[in-house]
Write a protein that holds these residues in place. Sequence first.
Motif, PDB file in Angstrom:
ATOM      1  N   PHE A  64       0.834  -1.218   0.000  1.00 32.87           N
ATOM      2  CA  PHE A  64       0.000   0.000   0.000  1.00 32.87           C
ATOM      3  C   PHE A  64       0.865   1.262   0.000  1.00 32.87           C
ATOM      4  CE2 PHE A  64      -2.326   3.383   2.144  1.00 32.87           C
ATOM      5  CZ  PHE A  64      -3.460   3.445   1.349  1.00 32.87           C
ATOM      6  N   LEU A  65       1.885   1.279   0.869  1.00 29.82           N
ATOM      7  CA  LEU A  65       2.753   2.464   0.952  1.00 29.82           C
ATOM      8  C   LEU A  65       3.498   2.679  -0.365  1.00 29.82           C
ATOM      9  CD1 LEU A  65       4.185   2.210   4.567  1.00 29.82           C
ATOM     10  CD2 LEU A  65       2.510   3.836   3.707  1.00 29.82           C
ATOM     11  N   TYR A  66       3.931   1.593  -0.992  1.00 30.72           N
ATOM     12  CA  TYR A  66       4.621   1.691  -2.284  1.00 30.72           C
ATOM     13  C   TYR A  66       3.686   2.295  -3.339  1.00 30.72           C
ATOM     14  CZ  TYR A  66       6.661   0.249  -6.707  1.00 30.72           C
ATOM     15  OH  TYR A  66       7.143   0.250  -7.995  1.00 30.72           O
ATOM     16  N   LEU A  67       2.439   1.787  -3.377  1.00 32.06           N
ATOM     17  CA  LEU A  67       1.458   2.296  -4.349  1.00 32.06           C
ATOM     18  C   LEU A  67       1.142   3.766  -4.069  1.00 32.06           C
ATOM     19  CD1 LEU A  67      -1.062  -0.681  -4.642  1.00 32.06           C
ATOM     20  CD2 LEU A  67       0.559   0.082  -6.360  1.00 32.06           C
ATOM     21  N   TRP A  68       1.008   4.102  -2.803  1.00 33.79           N
ATOM     22  CA  TRP A  68       0.705   5.493  -2.401  1.00 33.79           C
ATOM     23  C   TRP A  68       1.799   6.428  -2.891  1.00 33.79           C
ATOM     24  CZ3 TRP A  68      -3.359   7.344   0.920  1.00 33.79           C
ATOM     25  CH2 TRP A  68      -3.229   8.667   1.297  1.00 33.79           C
ATOM     26  N   ARG A  69       3.055   6.045  -2.664  1.00 32.06           N
ATOM     27  CA  ARG A  69       4.195   6.879  -3.072  1.00 32.06           C
ATOM     28  C   ARG A  69       4.267   7.003  -4.591  1.00 32.06           C
ATOM     29  NH1 ARG A  69       9.754   5.565  -0.204  1.00 32.06           N
ATOM     30  NH2 ARG A  69      10.363   7.090  -1.742  1.00 32.06           N
TER      31      ARG A  69
END
Lengths: 46, 226
Positions: A19-24
């Motif tokens: 999720f954090l990777y996609l958000w960034r």
Amino acid sequence: MNPEYVVMIVNLVIWTGIFLYLWRTDKAVKKLKQEIEELHLTEKLD
Amino acid sequence: MSKLWKIILYIGLSLIIIGAFVWAPLEPKILKEYTRIFYFHVPVAWICVLFFLIAAYYSFQFLRTKDLLYDAYAKISNELGILFAILATVTGSIWAKVTWGSFWNWDPRETSIFILLLIYGAYFSLRSAVEQEDRRARLAAVYSLLAFVTVPFFVFVVPRIYFSLHPDPVINTQGKIHLELRQRVVFFSSLIFHTVLYLWLFQMRKTQVKLQMILRLYKENKMLEE
């Protein structure tokens, strides 16, 4: 600790990482889109 | 996608993981402990079919309008489709190991997903084999449309024609969903939130592709001016 909980926590950690990777990535794409819009190259955008 | 939707997605999928492990009851007869894979394996397979469907739609749009942007959308949709097909195969294979005793049994369901992977793998081989952009887009669009015709056949028809060990025909002999209420809640929530994840991924890739095309056009125009 129950091994089921350990597996669940590992799953939650992996999902948080994805999720954090996609958000960034999404943030970076939006920033780039904004920069290109400011350059008035937006005929093909939206 | 708005920030609120992303936060809802994060909380939703986290709750599904927790629900699958501690809230939803296990299927006691066949799947037992491994019931949990079901909440992730089926939505991933669903997203894969959705991506292939959308790729076929954009391929058709390309053939209708000859706009290369649609070709690019079809390509990214097939890329993501094949990624989710691999995820469905891997999760299915793990499930096969724990229920049937081996990772691969050439069961009709496994064979059909394998053929589907080959068909969509060939789509990318075809793309890389043709250099001329217009021709590549035209051939890829026709191939993508033809490839999608096989999807319902391999995903829904073949595994139902032949006897399969896959839990779908084993558990649902009457074609009905036999799930308890809490299992239904986790399963259908998982389907919905995975679809939201699909929308986010696809929207992000579409924006990336648009930006790439704009920058390419800009560079080409600049070179012509010079």
